[in-house]
Design a protein around this motif. Structure first.
Motif, PDB file in Angstrom:
ATOM      1  N   SER A  30       0.835  -1.198   0.000  1.00  0.00           N
ATOM      2  CA  SER A  30       0.000   0.000   0.000  1.00  0.00           C
ATOM      3  C   SER A  30       0.868   1.245   0.000  1.00  0.00           C
ATOM      4  N   THR A  31       0.344   2.305  -0.617  1.00  0.00           N
ATOM      5  CA  THR A  31       0.989   3.599  -0.564  1.00  0.00           C
ATOM      6  C   THR A  31      -0.071   4.685  -0.481  1.00  0.00           C
ATOM      7  N   GLY A  32       0.224   5.736   0.249  1.00  0.00           N
ATOM      8  CA  GLY A  32      -0.749   6.814   0.432  1.00  0.00           C
ATOM      9  C   GLY A  32      -0.207   7.852   1.387  1.00  0.00           C
ATOM     10  N   ALA A  33      -1.100   8.484   2.155  1.00  0.00           N
ATOM     11  CA  ALA A  33      -0.677   9.525   3.088  1.00  0.00           C
ATOM     12  C   ALA A  33      -1.692   9.660   4.209  1.00  0.00           C
ATOM     13  N   MET A  34      -1.242  10.228   5.343  1.00  0.00           N
ATOM     14  CA  MET A  34      -2.088  10.491   6.493  1.00  0.00           C
ATOM     15  C   MET A  34      -1.924  11.953   6.920  1.00  0.00           C
ATOM     16  N   TYR A  35      -2.976  12.490   7.502  1.00  0.00           N
ATOM     17  CA  TYR A  35      -2.887  13.776   8.194  1.00  0.00           C
ATOM     18  C   TYR A  35      -2.803  13.476   9.682  1.00  0.00           C
TER      19      TYR A  35
END
Length: 253
Positions: free
Chosen positions: A40-45
């Protein structure tokens, strides 16, 4: 004689094989167990807040050179707000195409504003923009309630993970401001998402994550600027960080 020895050996091997013969249920379980791999790849705040509560609640006022009592006295106050690009892998087994148990490994970068105060009574505050690397590892599971490809809910899943996160980069606060922070915390993460089959064994989809971080207590080290003899509560379990984000997921199952 050799023939007799070989015959005896064959009889023993046959009897041992019978002892370890699998039942129909065992065979079915093994046949329906497959390797599970996910990338998985992505981003978080993320928003984080770390501080250490004083045990004595006394603060050394340097200007008046006297000890001052404060029932809400905290030391080594450290906060972060920003975004965290991440890369994550999960390796394990999936049973009956419904329940996956896996080892969770990955990393992310905390990019944003870091703010520091040595004491809650201090007027002076430090702020800086920085990007810090974090590595994590843990265990988790996912549940796929529907495995019928004709059902629109096919590929929908719920998941949870427990992770240990290394907070590399916090030594900068010690070098610059004389404050000490532990180099790790525990994450509990929940996930909801959906994947679509692109072949018999591979799927592609997305998920939304929410997580909370616990721990992040400070170390007990002499030589602080404010009060080198103060005692701190390092054993309190509090929610130090909150995270929400989304990832694109590639799965082999």
């Amino acid at each position: 004689m050799k023939r007799i020895v070989v015959l005896v050996f064959c009889l023993v091997a046959y009897s041992m094989a019978g002892m370890f013969e699998l039942s129909p249920l065992d065979r079915k379980f093994i046949q329906n167990t497959r390797l599970y791999f996910e990338l998985s790849t992505g981003a978080m705040y993320s928003v984080s807040d770390y501080k250490s509560k004083s045990r004595t609640n006394y603060y050394h006022d340097l200007e008046r050179d006297e000890m001052v009592y404060d029932k809400d006295l905290y030391y080594n106050i450290y906060s972060f707000e920003g975004f965290e690009p991440l890369l994550e892998s999960k390796v394990g087994f999936i049973f009956f195409r419904r329940v996956a148990l896996f080892l969770n490994l990955g990393c992310f970068w905390s990019i944003g504003e870091y703010r520091y105060k040595i004491s809650s009574r201090d007027k002076e505050e430090y702020s800086e923009e920085d990007a810090r690397f974090r590595f994590f590892g843990g265990l988790g599971l996912k549940w796929y309630p529907v495995v019928n490809e004709q059902n629109p809910l096919n590929g929908f899943f719920l998941g949870t993970s427990f992770k240990l996160v290394s907070l590399f980069g916090n030594e900068k606060s010690r070098e610059k401001y004389g404050m000490y922070y532990v180099e790790g915390e525990s994450f509990i993460e929940f996930e909801i998402g959906k994947v679509w089959n692109i072949s018999d064994s591979y799927s592609l989809g997305f998920s939304v994550k929410v997580a909370g971080g616990f721990g992040g207590e400070t170390e007990k080290v002499d030589g602080f600027r404010v009060d080198k003899n103060r005692e701190q509560k390092d054993d309190d379990i509090t929610l130090n960080s909150k995270h929400i984000g989304a990832v694109i997921t590639f799965i082999r199952k």
